[in-house]
Write a protein that holds these residues in place. Structure first.
Motif, PDB file in Angstrom:
ATOM      1  N   VAL A 158      26.572 -11.560 -31.776  1.00  0.00           N
ATOM      2  CA  VAL A 158      25.744 -11.637 -30.562  1.00  0.00           C
ATOM      3  C   VAL A 158      24.267 -11.739 -30.950  1.00  0.00           C
ATOM      4  N   GLY A 178      20.591  -4.605 -41.179  1.00  0.00           N
ATOM      5  CA  GLY A 178      20.738  -3.732 -42.341  1.00  0.00           C
ATOM      6  C   GLY A 178      20.760  -4.504 -43.646  1.00  0.00           C
ATOM      7  N   LYS A 182      20.532  -9.795 -45.265  1.00  0.00           N
ATOM      8  CA  LYS A 182      20.636 -10.163 -43.845  1.00  0.00           C
ATOM      9  C   LYS A 182      19.251 -10.484 -43.281  1.00  0.00           C
ATOM     10  N   TYR A 198      16.407  -1.946 -41.186  1.00  0.00           N
ATOM     11  CA  TYR A 198      16.401  -0.558 -40.707  1.00  0.00           C
ATOM     12  C   TYR A 198      16.956   0.420 -41.746  1.00  0.00           C
ATOM     13  N   TYR A 249      29.638   4.378 -31.428  1.00  0.00           N
ATOM     14  CA  TYR A 249      31.034   4.198 -30.987  1.00  0.00           C
ATOM     15  C   TYR A 249      32.027   5.137 -31.674  1.00  0.00           C
ATOM     16  N   ASN A 324      30.406  -7.067 -42.256  1.00  0.00           N
ATOM     17  CA  ASN A 324      30.529  -8.455 -41.783  1.00  0.00           C
ATOM     18  C   ASN A 324      29.159  -9.105 -41.785  1.00  0.00           C
TER      19      ASN A 324
HETATM   20  P1  NAP Z   1      28.347  -7.792 -34.972  1.00  0.00           P
HETATM   21  O1  NAP Z   1      26.887  -7.566 -34.705  1.00  0.00           O
HETATM   22  O2  NAP Z   1      28.782  -9.101 -35.462  1.00  0.00           O
HETATM   23  O3  NAP Z   1      28.872  -6.702 -35.995  1.00  0.00           O
HETATM   24  C1  NAP Z   1      28.518  -5.379 -35.904  1.00  0.00           C
HETATM   25  C2  NAP Z   1      27.209  -5.086 -36.701  1.00  0.00           C
HETATM   26  O4  NAP Z   1      26.646  -3.883 -36.196  1.00  0.00           O
HETATM   27  C3  NAP Z   1      27.431  -4.806 -38.156  1.00  0.00           C
HETATM   28  O5  NAP Z   1      27.512  -5.966 -38.933  1.00  0.00           O
HETATM   29  C4  NAP Z   1      26.214  -3.967 -38.524  1.00  0.00           C
HETATM   30  O6  NAP Z   1      25.149  -4.818 -38.923  1.00  0.00           O
HETATM   31  C5  NAP Z   1      25.826  -3.325 -37.185  1.00  0.00           C
HETATM   32  N1  NAP Z   1      26.033  -1.873 -37.251  1.00  0.00           N
HETATM   33  C6  NAP Z   1      27.191  -1.222 -37.477  1.00  0.00           C
HETATM   34  N2  NAP Z   1      26.981   0.110 -37.476  1.00  0.00           N
HETATM   35  C7  NAP Z   1      25.649   0.279 -37.263  1.00  0.00           C
HETATM   36  C8  NAP Z   1      24.808   1.432 -37.151  1.00  0.00           C
HETATM   37  N3  NAP Z   1      25.290   2.666 -37.278  1.00  0.00           N
HETATM   38  N4  NAP Z   1      23.479   1.238 -36.940  1.00  0.00           N
HETATM   39  C9  NAP Z   1      22.973   0.002 -36.825  1.00  0.00           C
HETATM   40  N5  NAP Z   1      23.714  -1.132 -36.900  1.00  0.00           N
HETATM   41  C10 NAP Z   1      25.039  -0.978 -37.123  1.00  0.00           C
HETATM   42  O7  NAP Z   1      29.119  -7.425 -33.640  1.00  0.00           O
HETATM   43  P2  NAP Z   1      29.009  -8.206 -32.255  1.00  0.00           P
HETATM   44  O8  NAP Z   1      30.355  -8.676 -31.883  1.00  0.00           O
HETATM   45  O9  NAP Z   1      27.905  -9.186 -32.315  1.00  0.00           O
HETATM   46  O10 NAP Z   1      28.622  -7.048 -31.237  1.00  0.00           O
HETATM   47  C11 NAP Z   1      27.287  -6.555 -31.211  1.00  0.00           C
HETATM   48  C12 NAP Z   1      27.161  -5.545 -30.073  1.00  0.00           C
HETATM   49  O11 NAP Z   1      27.348  -6.206 -28.834  1.00  0.00           O
HETATM   50  C13 NAP Z   1      28.163  -4.393 -30.111  1.00  0.00           C
HETATM   51  O12 NAP Z   1      27.500  -3.207 -29.735  1.00  0.00           O
HETATM   52  C14 NAP Z   1      29.158  -4.787 -29.056  1.00  0.00           C
HETATM   53  O13 NAP Z   1      29.839  -3.678 -28.517  1.00  0.00           O
HETATM   54  C15 NAP Z   1      28.257  -5.460 -28.055  1.00  0.00           C
HETATM   55  N6  NAP Z   1      28.910  -6.392 -27.125  1.00  0.00           N
HETATM   56  C16 NAP Z   1      28.771  -6.135 -25.797  1.00  0.00           C
HETATM   57  C17 NAP Z   1      29.301  -7.008 -24.878  1.00  0.00           C
HETATM   58  C18 NAP Z   1      29.074  -6.733 -23.421  1.00  0.00           C
HETATM   59  O14 NAP Z   1      29.654  -7.415 -22.575  1.00  0.00           O
HETATM   60  N7  NAP Z   1      28.233  -5.766 -23.101  1.00  0.00           N
HETATM   61  C19 NAP Z   1      30.057  -8.112 -25.307  1.00  0.00           C
HETATM   62  C20 NAP Z   1      30.180  -8.344 -26.683  1.00  0.00           C
HETATM   63  C21 NAP Z   1      29.593  -7.472 -27.587  1.00  0.00           C
HETATM   64  P3  NAP Z   1      24.032  -4.301 -39.996  1.00  0.00           P
HETATM   65  O15 NAP Z   1      24.541  -4.712 -41.320  1.00  0.00           O
HETATM   66  O16 NAP Z   1      22.809  -5.007 -39.543  1.00  0.00           O
HETATM   67  O17 NAP Z   1      23.965  -2.806 -39.862  1.00  0.00           O
END
Ligand code: NAP
Length: 334
Positions: A158, A178, A182, A198, A249, A324
């Protein structure tokens, strides 16, 4: 008879999912009835939201029940059809779960064309995460040219899209991610103006340096301390888009809320949550724009494909460890 290999929910996790959370099953699928299709699942979307679906709590969608196949977005090929709208050889996207074959009555499925885009794109940039970034930023964030947009989880599915759309719309874009690799990718490949690591620097200090005119839009995927830090730097009438809070989460303690929320009052700012599915009728508009930007080279796509259905439990955890790099997808294999 077709045997489907399936990952099912065995027990609800407290904190991080573990091996005890999942059960691997081999299930004989029933013969097709009139109005049904058999799908060979080829790619499975792994999303942070899957963690939330394991909790027995009120949410925007029902939790996955114990014993059920784990819910997941998928793309697959129709290999048998008793349905008048689907033919053998069609490719379909939908929520068919973490399994190798699925029987469907077509509900929630849409056809996708592998000649227009690689199949994984339909789970990423042209799928649910793409729609989230597009509508979350443009409809709720309302960025205007010249404004400063900050996005957390910036190197993810996203976040990477949000930053690029903000750049296309003429904004100054700062990503928070992170690690050095990246952050370098955000600037060199995705065209962000600046990136904040961060894990290795103070987010608050780096925001002051990289956002000299303050923050107009914050698209938050992470929550926790990062949200609190950005709140100290927002401008009057700033928009904070609450897309996710991945840092929270797997908490075994209550979610850490923003202690700096009075900054919203001082700055007459707005913080608003989004759920992607609210925009379902408008998905074609977003898909057309995103496809156009990909074709023109303005928008880059990064998928992270891991092979092997059997790896599902540990591959899912890559999201929560930052392992990832781009949209995480499981390739089912033969
Ligand atoms: P993503 O960003 O591709 O993967 C998750 C990333 O989150 C990881 O690569 C990591 O990146 C980071 N992360 C993990 N633990 C962390 C922590 N403790 N502190 C800081 N960063 C952390 O996943 P995505 O699918 O794009 O989803 C991103 C967000 O959008 C999620 O919160 C998801 O639930 C949300 N989302 C919401 C909706 C909605 O409708 N509201 C829909 C889709 C997704 P780093 O290496 O940079 O730490």
């Amino acid at each position: 008879m077709t045997t489907s290999q399936q990952w099912c929910l065995k027990a609800r996790p407290f904190g991080e999912p573990t091996n005890d959370t999942w059960e691997f099953k081999q299930t004989e699928l029933p013969e097709l009835k009139e109005g049904q299709i058999l799908i060979k699942v080829e790619y499975i979307s792994l999303d942070p939201a899957m963690r939330g679906w394991l909790n027995d709590a009120k949410s925007y969608i029902e939790p996955v029940q114990i014993g059920e196949v784990m819910r997941a977005g998928t793309v697959g090929k129709v290999i048998k059809s008793q349905h008048k709208s689907f033919s053998e050889g069609d490719y379909v996207a939908g929520y068919n779960g973490v399994q190798s074959y699925a029987v469907s009555d077509g509900t929630g499925l849409h056809k996708v064309d592998p000649s227009l885009a690689p199949l994984p794109y339909y789970l990423g940039v042209l799928g649910m995460p793409g729609m989230t970034g597009y509508f979350g930023l443009l409809k709720t964030g309302e960025p205007k040219a010249g404004e400063t947009v900050v996005v957390s989880g910036a190197a993810g599915a996203v976040g990477g899209l949000v930053g690029q759309i903000a750049r296309i719309k003429g904004c100054r874009v700062v990503g928070i991610a992170g690690g050095k690799e990246k952050c370098k990718f955000l600037i060199d490949e995705l065209g962000f103006d600046a990136a904040i690591d961060y894990k290795n620097e103070s987010v608050k200090d780096a925001l002051k340096q990289t956002c000299p005119k303050g923050v107009d839009v914050f698209f938050d995927n992470v929550g926790g301390d990062i949200l609190d830090d950005v709140l100290t730097q927002i401008n009057v009438k700033a928009r904070i888009v609450i897309c996710g809070a991945i840092s929270q989460y797997n908490n075994t303690t209550p979610v850490k809320g923003p202690s700096n929320y009075l900054s919203l009052l001082v700055n007459r700012a707005r913080m608003e949550g989004i759920v992607v599915f609210d925009n379902i009728k408008e998905y074609p508009v977003a898909m057309k724009d995103i496809a156009t930007w990909i074709k023109s080279g303005e928008l880059k796509v990064k998928d992270h494909v891991v092979e092997g259905l059997e790896t599902f439990p540990e591959t899912l955890m890559m999201l929560f460890k930052g392992e990832n790099f781009g949209k995480l997808i499981l390739k089912v294999g033969e």
